[in-house]
Design a protein around this motif. Structure first.
Motif, PDB file in Angstrom:
ATOM      1  N   ASP A  90       0.819  -1.216   0.000  1.00  0.00           N
ATOM      2  CA  ASP A  90       0.000   0.000   0.000  1.00  0.00           C
ATOM      3  C   ASP A  90       0.850   1.262   0.000  1.00  0.00           C
ATOM      4  OD1 ASP A  90      -2.320  -1.504   0.045  1.00  0.00           O
ATOM      5  OD2 ASP A  90      -2.444  -1.495   2.234  1.00  0.00           O
ATOM      6  N   GLU A  91       1.981   1.230   0.714  1.00  0.00           N
ATOM      7  CA  GLU A  91       2.794   2.431   0.878  1.00  0.00           C
ATOM      8  C   GLU A  91       4.001   2.412  -0.061  1.00  0.00           C
ATOM      9  OE1 GLU A  91       2.055   5.041   2.767  1.00  0.00           O
ATOM     10  OE2 GLU A  91       0.191   4.033   3.330  1.00  0.00           O
ATOM     11  N   PRO A  92       4.306   3.523  -0.726  1.00  0.00           N
ATOM     12  CA  PRO A  92       5.510   3.606  -1.557  1.00  0.00           C
ATOM     13  C   PRO A  92       6.753   3.743  -0.689  1.00  0.00           C
ATOM     14  CG  PRO A  92       4.426   5.724  -1.480  1.00  0.00           C
ATOM     15  CD  PRO A  92       3.529   4.782  -0.727  1.00  0.00           C
ATOM     16  N   ASP A  93       7.927   3.690  -1.327  1.00  0.00           N
ATOM     17  CA  ASP A  93       9.152   3.926  -0.579  1.00  0.00           C
ATOM     18  C   ASP A  93       9.386   5.428  -0.413  1.00  0.00           C
ATOM     19  OD1 ASP A  93      10.246   4.933  -2.931  1.00  0.00           O
ATOM     20  OD2 ASP A  93      11.547   3.206  -3.289  1.00  0.00           O
ATOM     21  N   ALA A  94      10.511   5.785   0.179  1.00  0.00           N
ATOM     22  CA  ALA A  94      10.773   7.185   0.499  1.00  0.00           C
ATOM     23  C   ALA A  94      10.847   8.067  -0.740  1.00  0.00           C
ATOM     24  CB  ALA A  94      12.075   7.297   1.299  1.00  0.00           C
ATOM     25  N   SER A  95      11.143   7.451  -1.891  1.00  0.00           N
ATOM     26  CA  SER A  95      11.229   8.234  -3.125  1.00  0.00           C
ATOM     27  C   SER A  95       9.879   8.397  -3.810  1.00  0.00           C
ATOM     28  CB  SER A  95      12.205   7.562  -4.095  1.00  0.00           C
ATOM     29  OG  SER A  95      11.618   6.396  -4.663  1.00  0.00           O
TER      30      SER A  95
END
Length: 301
Positions: A223-228
């Motif tokens: 569900d969540e993308p990485d920091a980029s």
């Protein structure tokens, strides 16, 4: 080709229940998971597995395991050992146990990558060339001891280890006697890391291709993308018929290569109850093998 089940994937059954159920379903063999594990309730694949044989006191359990396997009419496709190549004492015990059982071959695990945590251990930070050279020395010793016991030690292609691919395993074993060391090619593990086109990989391994493991996996978007801000995917185990790997294409490649050994199933999906899962897998494997032009029930006993 003959079909067996690895007991890591049958955690709900005791050893006696495992052999009686699998024999009644029509499986040809069984591959015992042998390792010390933590206790857990309910039983799980990796902890509290009722079909597991503990490494501690292994020698005292050999008569029981050999007897119930033989009495059920099942054969040993091999032993699913967890002794690591640099633990020579435990490897020696596993090789001796394999010989005593008449099981012919046993998995000896390679080293995890320096960037990979493994079990209760964090990443070692050791560079790959150092790990690889160390493991090569270990497997030279393993090959000698396997020859002494008249058995074969198997390297599994496994993600996050120094032998994730057929190429890396061939390089590790190059020049050692394929009568006493070989490779487990694993459909599911290679979907996570190390995938090479099936037939060329089999051809590359040549006489070192000793055993096949079949399971399946999928990559699922989190569900969540990485920091980029980019998408992140994680792998999950899946039923044989719904994973990303094509068992049919895999079997076609085995047929083209001329493989006539064991295929061991380790299905870690949980959508179906265990007994329904194992029975369904056997029917699916037989149908798929026939479609691929593979002969079943011959060549390895």
């Amino acid at each position: 080709m003959k079909f067996s089940v690895f007991t890591a994937s049958t955690p709900d059954w005791t050893p006696e229940e495992a052999v009686s159920t699998l024999a009644a379903q029509g499986w040809d063999g069984i591959e015992w998971r042998i390792t010390d594990q933590t206790e857990a309730t309910p039983a799980g694949f990796w902890a509290g597995n009722k079909a597991n044989v503990p490494l501690t006191g292994l020698e005292d359990n050999l008569e029981r395991i050999g007897r119930i396997t033989r009495e059920s009419g099942l054969d040993f496709s091999g032993i699913g050992g967890y002794a690591r190549c640099d633990n020579h004492d435990d490897v020696e015990r596993m090789l001796a146990a394999t010989a005593a059982l008449g099981a012919r071959q046993v998995r000896v695990t390679t080293l995890p990558l320096g960037t990979a945590g493994w079990g209760q251990e964090g990443p070692s930070g050791t560079p790959y060339p150092v790990l690889f050279d160390s493991a090569r020395g270990d497997f030279e010793w393993v090959a000698e001891r396997a020859a002494h016991h008249g058995v074969k030690a198997l390297v599994e292609l496994h993600h996050r280890t120094i032998t994730a691919s057929a190429s890396s395993a061939r390089r590790l074993l190059e020049g050692l006697d394929p009568q006493h060391v070989g490779v487990i090619h694993d459909l599911g593990n290679l979907l996570i890391e190390g995938q090479e086109d099936y037939l060329p990989a089999f051809e590359l391994l040549g006489d070192y291709l000793a055993h096949i493991h079949v399971k399946n996996a999928v990559w699922v978007r989190r569900d969540e993308p990485d920091a980029s801000g980019a998408a992140v995917y994680q792998n999950e185990w899946a039923p044989l018929q719904s994973g990303q790997g094509s068992v049919l294409e895999y079997f076609k490649a085995l047929a083209a290569f001329g493989y006539d050994g064991w295929v061991t199933v380790e299905d870690f999906s949980t959508e179906l109850p265990l007994e329904e899962r194992t029975a369904g897998n056997l029917g699916y494997l037989r149908r798929t093998a026939a479609l691929a032009g593979l002969s079943t029930g011959a060549g390895v006993r």
